[in-house]
Design a protein around this motif. Sequence first.
Motif, mmCIF file in Angstrom:
data_model
loop_
_atom_site.group_PDB
_atom_site.id
_atom_site.type_symbol
_atom_site.label_atom_id
_atom_site.label_comp_id
_atom_site.label_asym_id
_atom_site.label_seq_id
_atom_site.Cartn_x
_atom_site.Cartn_y
_atom_site.Cartn_z
ATOM 1 N N ASP A 146 28.670 5.629 48.762
ATOM 2 C CA ASP A 146 29.292 6.952 48.680
ATOM 3 C C ASP A 146 30.313 6.960 47.546
ATOM 4 N N TYR A 147 30.888 8.127 47.291
ATOM 5 C CA TYR A 147 31.796 8.275 46.152
ATOM 6 C C TYR A 147 33.051 7.423 46.314
ATOM 7 N N GLU A 148 33.533 7.327 47.528
ATOM 8 C CA GLU A 148 34.741 6.541 47.779
ATOM 9 C C GLU A 148 34.507 5.069 47.432
ATOM 10 N N GLU A 149 33.362 4.552 47.814
ATOM 11 C CA GLU A 149 33.050 3.153 47.508
ATOM 12 C C GLU A 149 32.896 2.938 46.008
ATOM 13 N N PHE A 150 32.260 3.899 45.322
ATOM 14 C CA PHE A 150 32.080 3.784 43.866
ATOM 15 C C PHE A 150 33.429 3.645 43.161
ATOM 16 N N HIS A 151 34.415 4.424 43.610
ATOM 17 C CA HIS A 151 35.716 4.430 42.950
ATOM 18 C C HIS A 151 36.698 3.398 43.517
ATOM 19 N N SER A 152 36.270 2.632 44.504
ATOM 20 C CA SER A 152 37.174 1.671 45.143
ATOM 21 C C SER A 152 37.441 0.467 44.234
ATOM 22 N N ASP A 153 38.564 -0.174 44.462
ATOM 23 C CA ASP A 153 38.933 -1.364 43.676
ATOM 24 C C ASP A 153 37.952 -2.513 43.887
ATOM 25 N N SER A 154 37.293 -2.507 45.042
ATOM 26 C CA SER A 154 36.363 -3.611 45.351
ATOM 27 C C SER A 154 35.021 -3.468 44.630
ATOM 28 N N HIS A 155 34.771 -2.287 44.077
ATOM 29 C CA HIS A 155 33.502 -2.074 43.350
ATOM 30 C C HIS A 155 33.703 -2.495 41.897
ATOM 31 N N ASN A 156 33.286 -3.693 41.573
ATOM 32 C CA ASN A 156 33.477 -4.215 40.218
ATOM 33 C C ASN A 156 32.170 -4.567 39.518
ATOM 34 N N LYS A 157 31.075 -4.083 40.044
ATOM 35 C CA LYS A 157 29.772 -4.356 39.448
ATOM 36 C C LYS A 157 29.574 -3.521 38.188
ATOM 37 N N THR A 158 28.832 -4.048 37.210
ATOM 38 C CA THR A 158 28.485 -3.282 36.013
ATOM 39 C C THR A 158 26.985 -3.037 35.963
ATOM 40 N N TYR A 159 26.600 -2.011 35.215
ATOM 41 C CA TYR A 159 25.207 -1.570 35.167
ATOM 42 C C TYR A 159 24.791 -1.333 33.715
ATOM 43 N N ASP A 160 23.500 -1.504 33.453
ATOM 44 C CA ASP A 160 22.981 -1.254 32.102
ATOM 45 C C ASP A 160 23.045 0.234 31.749
ATOM 46 N N VAL A 161 22.886 1.089 32.752
ATOM 47 C CA VAL A 161 22.989 2.540 32.541
ATOM 48 C C VAL A 161 23.859 3.136 33.641
ATOM 49 N N VAL A 162 24.884 3.872 33.247
ATOM 50 C CA VAL A 162 25.668 4.673 34.190
ATOM 51 C C VAL A 162 25.284 6.125 33.930
ATOM 52 N N PHE A 163 24.663 6.759 34.914
ATOM 53 C CA PHE A 163 24.041 8.081 34.755
ATOM 54 C C PHE A 163 24.824 9.083 35.599
ATOM 55 N N GLU A 164 25.736 9.814 34.963
ATOM 56 C CA GLU A 164 26.612 10.754 35.666
ATOM 57 C C GLU A 164 25.997 12.147 35.622
ATOM 58 N N CYS A 165 25.566 12.643 36.793
ATOM 59 C CA CYS A 165 24.783 13.883 36.850
ATOM 60 C C CYS A 165 25.603 15.160 37.034
ATOM 61 N N VAL A 166 26.816 15.054 37.598
ATOM 62 C CA VAL A 166 27.480 16.251 38.102
ATOM 63 C C VAL A 166 28.829 16.557 37.462
ATOM 64 N N GLY A 167 29.275 15.742 36.515
ATOM 65 C CA GLY A 167 30.516 16.015 35.812
ATOM 66 C C GLY A 167 31.757 15.930 36.668
ATOM 67 N N LYS A 168 31.748 15.055 37.675
ATOM 68 C CA LYS A 168 32.880 14.973 38.599
ATOM 69 C C LYS A 168 33.598 13.629 38.585
ATOM 70 N N SER A 169 33.219 12.749 37.670
ATOM 71 C CA SER A 169 33.933 11.474 37.535
ATOM 72 C C SER A 169 34.390 11.336 36.088
ATOM 73 N N SER A 170 35.474 10.609 35.875
ATOM 74 C CA SER A 170 36.066 10.498 34.544
ATOM 75 C C SER A 170 35.310 9.494 33.681
ATOM 76 N N ILE A 171 35.423 9.661 32.387
ATOM 77 C CA ILE A 171 34.801 8.713 31.467
ATOM 78 C C ILE A 171 35.345 7.295 31.670
ATOM 79 N N PRO A 172 36.674 7.092 31.793
ATOM 80 C CA PRO A 172 37.167 5.724 32.034
ATOM 81 C C PRO A 172 36.607 5.087 33.303
ATOM 82 N N SER A 173 36.469 5.891 34.387
ATOM 83 C CA SER A 173 35.946 5.318 35.636
ATOM 84 C C SER A 173 34.491 4.910 35.487
ATOM 85 N N ASN A 174 33.751 5.592 34.614
ATOM 86 C CA ASN A 174 32.354 5.231 34.376
ATOM 87 C C ASN A 174 32.229 4.037 33.435
ATOM 88 N N LEU A 175 33.067 3.997 32.392
ATOM 89 C CA LEU A 175 33.018 2.881 31.450
ATOM 90 C C LEU A 175 33.376 1.560 32.125
#
Length: 319
Positions: free
Chosen positions: A198-227
Motif C-alpha cells: 500500500d502507499y504507506e508501506e511504499f513511503h515508509s522508512d523500512s522500504h529501501n528497495k530499488t527498481y529498474d523502473v519506477v512507474f508513477e501513474c497518478v501524479g501523487k508522489s514526489s520526484i525525490p520519493s520516487n528517485l
Amino acid sequence: MKVITARKYGPPEVLQLEEWETPSPKKNEIRVKIYNTSVNSADWRIRKPDPNLARLFFGITKLKQPILGGSISGVIDSVGENITKFKIGDKIFGSTGLGMGAYAESICLPESAVITILPKEISFPEGAALPFGSLTALDFIQRCKIQKNQTMVIYGASSSVGTAAIQLAKHFGAKITAVCSKGNFELVKSIGADLVMDYEEFHSDSHNKTYDVVFECVGKSSIPSNLKHLTKGGNLVLVAAPFKDMFKAAWISFTRKINIKFGPIAETIDNLKFLAELTKKGNFKVIIDRSYPLEKMVEAHRYVEAGHKKGNVVIHCAT
C-alpha cells in the motif's frame, strides 16, 4: 443526436446534455455511431481545468471544443467518397486524440485517425476503455525498453494506466511490484503483479528497495520519493506529472543524467492493433469499474475525479 457539452470550465455540473444535428462525413472521413466512450483523468482535468495552463491549449476563457472524450467504440454508418480502409457496418474502436468529441452519439473522423477494426472477441465497452490507459502505458514502457526480469514498481497500480502497465510490463517479462490501496490488492495480483504494497508501506522508512523502473501513474508522489527507489541507470516514468514537476524532471534529467520519462505520448495505430491482438488472445484484460448512460455524465465525472476508480469507467452512448 445527443451530446454532452462543457460550455465553460468548472466542476462536473458544467456538463450539459444537448441535441445537435448529426454530422455528415467529408470526403476523407468516416462517421461512427458511438456505442461507448470512457471517462478518464484527462477528461476531468481538461474540464476543470487542472492545471490552469491547460487553457493555453484548449481555450483561454472556454473550451474551443465543447465536446470532451477521447476514446470510442462503435459502428461506421456513413463514409466519404475517398474512403478505402473502412466500409459501412465495420465495428471499430480507437482514439479521437486532441480533437476529442467522443461524448456524443455520432462523430466524424478522418480515415487516418488512430482507429482500427474491433475484433469480435472484444466487446464495445472494452473497446472504448482500451485506448486511453493502455496506449499511455504501452508508449512509456516502449520508451523504457523494458527487458526480461527487470524490476518495476507501479505507483497507482489500480488506475486505468496502472492496470494496463502491470499486464504489458508482465508481457515483456518484468517483475512487478504494485502500489495501491489494500482493497485493490486482489485485483492487481489477478492481472499479474508479483508483489503488492500500500502507499504507506511504499513511503515508509523500512522500504529501501530499488527498481529498474519506477512507474508513477497518478501524479501523487514526489520526484525525490520516487528517485529514492530508482536503481542507478534505471527509468522514472511520470505519467500524470503536473507542469511544475515536468520542469523539475527536465532539469534533473539534464543536470544529473537520470532517465525520466514524461510528457505527451505517441498514439499509433500499430500500438492500438498490438493491444487489440493481446486482448483478443486473452493475454490482456480490460478492467471496467463502472458504467453510466450518457445522460449520467456528471455523475461519472464526479466519480472519476474523486480518484478511487479501478481501471476504467465506461459511458453508453447510442445503441
